[in-house]
Every structure is written in C-alpha cells, then in structure tokens.
Design a protein around this motif. Sequence first.
Motif, PDB file in Angstrom:
ATOM      1  N   LEU A  19      41.175  -6.264 137.472  1.00 45.84           N
ATOM      2  CA  LEU A  19      42.397  -5.856 138.156  1.00 45.84           C
ATOM      3  C   LEU A  19      42.570  -6.773 139.354  1.00 45.84           C
ATOM      4  CD1 LEU A  19      43.317  -2.170 139.088  1.00 45.84           C
ATOM      5  CD2 LEU A  19      43.484  -4.014 140.763  1.00 45.84           C
ATOM      6  N   THR A  20      43.651  -7.554 139.373  1.00 41.89           N
ATOM      7  CA  THR A  20      43.791  -8.564 140.423  1.00 41.89           C
ATOM      8  C   THR A  20      45.032  -8.337 141.274  1.00 41.89           C
ATOM      9  OG1 THR A  20      45.122 -10.213 139.216  1.00 41.89           O
ATOM     10  CG2 THR A  20      42.736 -10.209 138.812  1.00 41.89           C
ATOM     11  N   GLY A  21      44.959  -8.826 142.501  1.00 40.29           N
ATOM     12  CA  GLY A  21      46.057  -8.778 143.450  1.00 40.29           C
ATOM     13  C   GLY A  21      45.684  -9.607 144.661  1.00 40.29           C
ATOM     14  N   ARG A  22      46.592  -9.675 145.629  1.00 37.63           N
ATOM     15  CA  ARG A  22      46.373 -10.558 146.784  1.00 37.63           C
ATOM     16  C   ARG A  22      45.548  -9.922 147.896  1.00 37.63           C
ATOM     17  NH1 ARG A  22      52.188 -12.809 148.413  1.00 37.63           N
ATOM     18  NH2 ARG A  22      52.676 -10.585 148.219  1.00 37.63           N
ATOM     19  N   ASP A  23      45.637  -8.612 148.049  1.00 35.50           N
ATOM     20  CA  ASP A  23      45.040  -7.929 149.191  1.00 35.50           C
ATOM     21  C   ASP A  23      43.679  -7.331 148.799  1.00 35.50           C
ATOM     22  OD1 ASP A  23      44.713  -5.151 150.784  1.00 35.50           O
ATOM     23  OD2 ASP A  23      45.817  -6.580 152.038  1.00 35.50           O
ATOM     24  N   ARG A  74      41.592  -5.138 150.206  1.00 36.03           N
ATOM     25  CA  ARG A  74      41.414  -3.690 150.291  1.00 36.03           C
ATOM     26  C   ARG A  74      42.168  -2.974 149.177  1.00 36.03           C
ATOM     27  NH1 ARG A  74      44.260   0.390 151.883  1.00 36.03           N
ATOM     28  NH2 ARG A  74      45.924  -0.922 152.735  1.00 36.03           N
ATOM     29  N   ARG A  75      43.425  -3.366 148.963  1.00 35.68           N
ATOM     30  CA  ARG A  75      44.207  -2.710 147.915  1.00 35.68           C
ATOM     31  C   ARG A  75      43.582  -2.915 146.537  1.00 35.68           C
ATOM     32  NH1 ARG A  75      50.657  -3.675 148.978  1.00 35.68           N
ATOM     33  NH2 ARG A  75      50.852  -2.447 150.892  1.00 35.68           N
ATOM     34  N   ALA A 120      42.166   0.105 144.326  1.00 35.73           N
ATOM     35  CA  ALA A 120      42.805   0.358 143.036  1.00 35.73           C
ATOM     36  C   ALA A 120      41.801   0.274 141.893  1.00 35.73           C
ATOM     37  CB  ALA A 120      43.946  -0.628 142.813  1.00 35.73           C
ATOM     38  N   ALA A 121      40.918  -0.722 141.921  1.00 33.82           N
ATOM     39  CA  ALA A 121      39.924  -0.861 140.856  1.00 33.82           C
ATOM     40  C   ALA A 121      38.999   0.350 140.817  1.00 33.82           C
ATOM     41  CB  ALA A 121      39.124  -2.142 141.056  1.00 33.82           C
ATOM     42  N   ALA A 122      38.581   0.826 141.987  1.00 35.73           N
ATOM     43  CA  ALA A 122      37.707   2.000 142.041  1.00 35.73           C
ATOM     44  C   ALA A 122      38.419   3.230 141.497  1.00 35.73           C
ATOM     45  CB  ALA A 122      37.243   2.230 143.474  1.00 35.73           C
ATOM     46  N   GLY A 129      37.719  -5.238 140.597  1.00 35.62           N
ATOM     47  CA  GLY A 129      38.812  -5.828 141.351  1.00 35.62           C
ATOM     48  C   GLY A 129      38.504  -7.261 141.706  1.00 35.62           C
ATOM     49  N   ARG A 130      39.495  -8.113 141.586  1.00 36.83           N
ATOM     50  CA  ARG A 130      39.343  -9.515 141.971  1.00 36.83           C
ATOM     51  C   ARG A 130      40.566  -9.942 142.768  1.00 36.83           C
ATOM     52  NH1 ARG A 130      35.623 -12.658 139.103  1.00 36.83           N
ATOM     53  NH2 ARG A 130      36.267 -14.269 140.578  1.00 36.83           N
ATOM     54  N   VAL A 131      40.334 -10.584 143.891  1.00 41.19           N
ATOM     55  CA  VAL A 131      41.441 -11.104 144.681  1.00 41.19           C
ATOM     56  C   VAL A 131      41.974 -12.365 144.009  1.00 41.19           C
ATOM     57  CG1 VAL A 131      42.127 -12.109 146.891  1.00 41.19           C
ATOM     58  CG2 VAL A 131      40.577 -10.140 146.831  1.00 41.19           C
TER      59      VAL A 131
END
Length: 295
Positions: free
Chosen positions: A36-40, A42-43, A47-49, A63-65
């Motif tokens: 699950l990727t995004g720029r932020d 913390r978000r 979200a991944a958790a 989660g991966r930035v």
Amino acid sequence: MNASRIALVTGANQGLGRAFAEGLAARMNPEDLVLLTGRDQRRVTDAAAEVGRLPGARARVEGRVLDVTDTDAIARLAEELRARYGGVDVVISNAVARVLPEDSQAARADEFIDVSNTATHAVLRSFGPVLRPGGRLLVVASSLGTLGHLDPRLHHLFDGASLDQVEYAVESWRSAVHNRTAQEAGWPVWLNVPSKVAQVAAVRAVAAERRGQDLATGTLIASVCPGMVDTATSRPWFSEYSHAQSPTDAARAVLDLVFADHVDPALYGELVRFGKALPWHDGTPPVEQDRILTP
C-alpha cells in the motif's frame, strides 16, 4: 498466477486506492504481499496497519512511501521488487491529484500532469518489464479517456502513438498551457480530459508492443474506468450522487479483472468499464461551460 504473489497499489492510503488494497488483501493468500503506497509516511503506515487488521484480510499488507511524481523512485521500487521477489504480479496505478472546480486549471496543470501522466508513463516503463507472467498491470482512468473527447485536431497525437509519442504529446500540451496557447490549439480547459485520454493512449501503446507474449502467458495490461465513485476527490465535481458507488463497490469490478482465471483478448490494452471495453474512438469534446464530469 505465481505463489507468493506481490501486489502494489499507488495512491492507496484513502478512497478508491485503499479499497483496492483492502480487496487485494481479502482475496489474496496468506503468503502473498500487498504493498500500500502513498506520499505521506504516517498516513501510509496507519492505512497499512488498518487494512491488515480488517476481519477479511488474508494477505500481508505493508506500507511503502512512494511519491509517484518522483520517476526515479518508481524505477527504484520496481528494481527492488525484481531483485527481492523476482518481479511483481499486480500493479494498480491509481494516484491522482485532487483539483476542485474553483481551482485554476492552468495553475494546477503541472501537479496534475505529473501525478496522472508522468507517473503513468513511469509505472508502465518501470513495472512493465518486471510484471511476472500471468500478472495484471492496470491504470485507473475514466470514460473521459476515449479519443473522441478531444478536438479532432489532436487525435493524431494519440491514435496509434508509441509511448514516447504520447509522452511528447503530453509535454506539448503542458507547454501550451503555460504559453496560454492551449485553447487555440484545441486543448480543453479541463485538465482531466486530455490527461485521461493520454493515460489510455499510453496503456494502448505499451500493450500494442506486448500483446502476443502477454496473451500467451495470461498477462493483462489495461486501463480501467471504475464508474462514479463517492470520494473526496470526485464529490466536488458532481451535482447528483444518487448513483455513486462506494469505493469498495467501485473496486470490485476492477479486482474481478485482477483475479479472473483467463484474460479476455477483447479487453487487453483497452479501457475497461464493468468488464467491457469502451470503444477508443467514442466520445464528444466537452462543453467547457459544463463543469460536471462524467465517470
């Protein structure tokens, strides 16, 4: 598809992208991995958790930035997945820049083009070569992505174009916006229209080069239209929402493509909505005064 499958979703910490991640986690196996990727940071981490803790989640979720405007970062991630896992099985390119109706389209052009188009080109270039046989590479577009939504003067830039030619056309459009010559050349004021056409044209370009080999191995490259979705990005653009889908519902038809046992040749390389290909040459140029988008 291979055991221990690897799936990647961009723009996935909220809205439709998160629904894709949730659906993948529910329908993949415990040994599989959803990125699950995004720029932020913390978000993405939160979200991944949260997705990983959902009752229906089966696959691992990490989660991966990833800032999709950083084309080098996209290339590095693709190479990392190739080196670590031998490639990737599912890529859903979903990131989009949020633009409000009251925003100046010209002022937001660079951000919008970078997120929707430059990133799409980078995903196709970087993840196409590491997509494992039987994999799925899907670019989220919309029904505005058919060629007929552009002024006929612009059709030659995208019809039958290579990825390099699509990229050149997008940069020419960007320059015309900055030079204030876009409307004179036939480009619509709305960024969303040429952006979506260019996304679909980029997918068609890559698919044309790979079609024979991909169909022989059950691999699918396509653009997808999820229909009208009730998200923070789309809600400001619609005056009536009674037929809007939730992100979860909208993700379902796209995920059905991911998990289909066989690839329908009629869908390969096309813009697919609810399991059917939309004719590439359909559509009419938008009326600029009408501010309501079509899903």
